[in-house]
Enzyme design. Structure first.
Site, PDB file in Angstrom:
ATOM      1  N   HIS A   7       0.829  -1.216   0.000  1.00  0.00           N
ATOM      2  CA  HIS A   7       0.000   0.000   0.000  1.00  0.00           C
ATOM      3  C   HIS A   7       0.855   1.254   0.000  1.00  0.00           C
ATOM      4  CE1 HIS A   7       0.446  -0.891   4.408  1.00  0.00           C
ATOM      5  NE2 HIS A   7       0.604   0.410   4.501  1.00  0.00           N
ATOM      6  N   HIS A  79       4.030   7.035   3.827  1.00  0.00           N
ATOM      7  CA  HIS A  79       4.973   5.925   3.660  1.00  0.00           C
ATOM      8  C   HIS A  79       4.515   4.985   2.553  1.00  0.00           C
ATOM      9  CE1 HIS A  79       2.173   4.105   6.726  1.00  0.00           C
ATOM     10  NE2 HIS A  79       2.357   3.013   6.016  1.00  0.00           N
ATOM     11  N   GLU A 130       7.687   0.954   5.090  1.00  0.00           N
ATOM     12  CA  GLU A 130       7.158  -0.096   5.961  1.00  0.00           C
ATOM     13  C   GLU A 130       7.378  -1.420   5.234  1.00  0.00           C
ATOM     14  OE1 GLU A 130       2.864   0.128   6.376  1.00  0.00           O
ATOM     15  OE2 GLU A 130       2.858  -1.205   8.122  1.00  0.00           O
TER      16      GLU A 130
HETATM   17 CO    CO Z   1       1.180   1.242   6.331  1.00  0.00          CO
END
Ligand code: CO
Length: 134
Positions: A7, A79, A130
């Site tokens: 994502h 992020h 991440e």
């Molecule tokens: Co995230």
């Protein structure tokens, strides 16, 4: 080591307005808001055919998103999340190569119920990364 883009997370000052924009204007499928007190955020997931957009809004006093929104009043990309097969092996390789892992270095359970770690933006060309064990 790196797999799919899981994502892109966007910090938003108004979660309802951002959700409505993705749902009503862009016609995307959106989730109900999900509170993640351990991460200091409330998230809404926007499902796209090839990835997801994670809308992030601060939750609680010490939210890591609050400072970001102070600097970016309209919101902004916060992020990117990449999938890895084995988060411990990925972490050890990253540390070995001099990348900084944020927090204790132990994976936390993220928004999808899977272990995640965050990597220092200075080690990834100015982008908070991440990693999630897929
Ligand atoms: Co995230």
């Amino acid at each position: 080591m790196i797999g799919r883009l899981n994502h892109v997370a966007i910090a938003v000052p108004d979660l309802e307005a951002a959700t409505a924009r993705y749902r009503d204007t862009l016609g995307a499928k959106v989730s109900e808001p999900l509170a993640l007190p351990e991460h200091g955020v409330t998230t809404v997931f926007v499902e796209l055919p090839n990835t997801k957009i994670e809308l992030l809004h601060p939750l609680g006093e010490a939210s890591p998103i609050a400072k970001f929104l102070e600097r970016n009043n309209d919101g902004g990309i916060h992020h990117l999340c990449y999938e890895v097969d084995d988060i411990i092996a990925a972490r050890d390789k990253l540390l070995e190569d001099g990348a900084r892992v944020l927090g204790t270095g132990e994976p936390k359970i993220g928004a999808h119920g899977k272990p995640v770690l965050f990597l220092h933006p200075k080690d990834f060309t100015g982008t908070l990364v991440e990693i999630e064990q897929a």
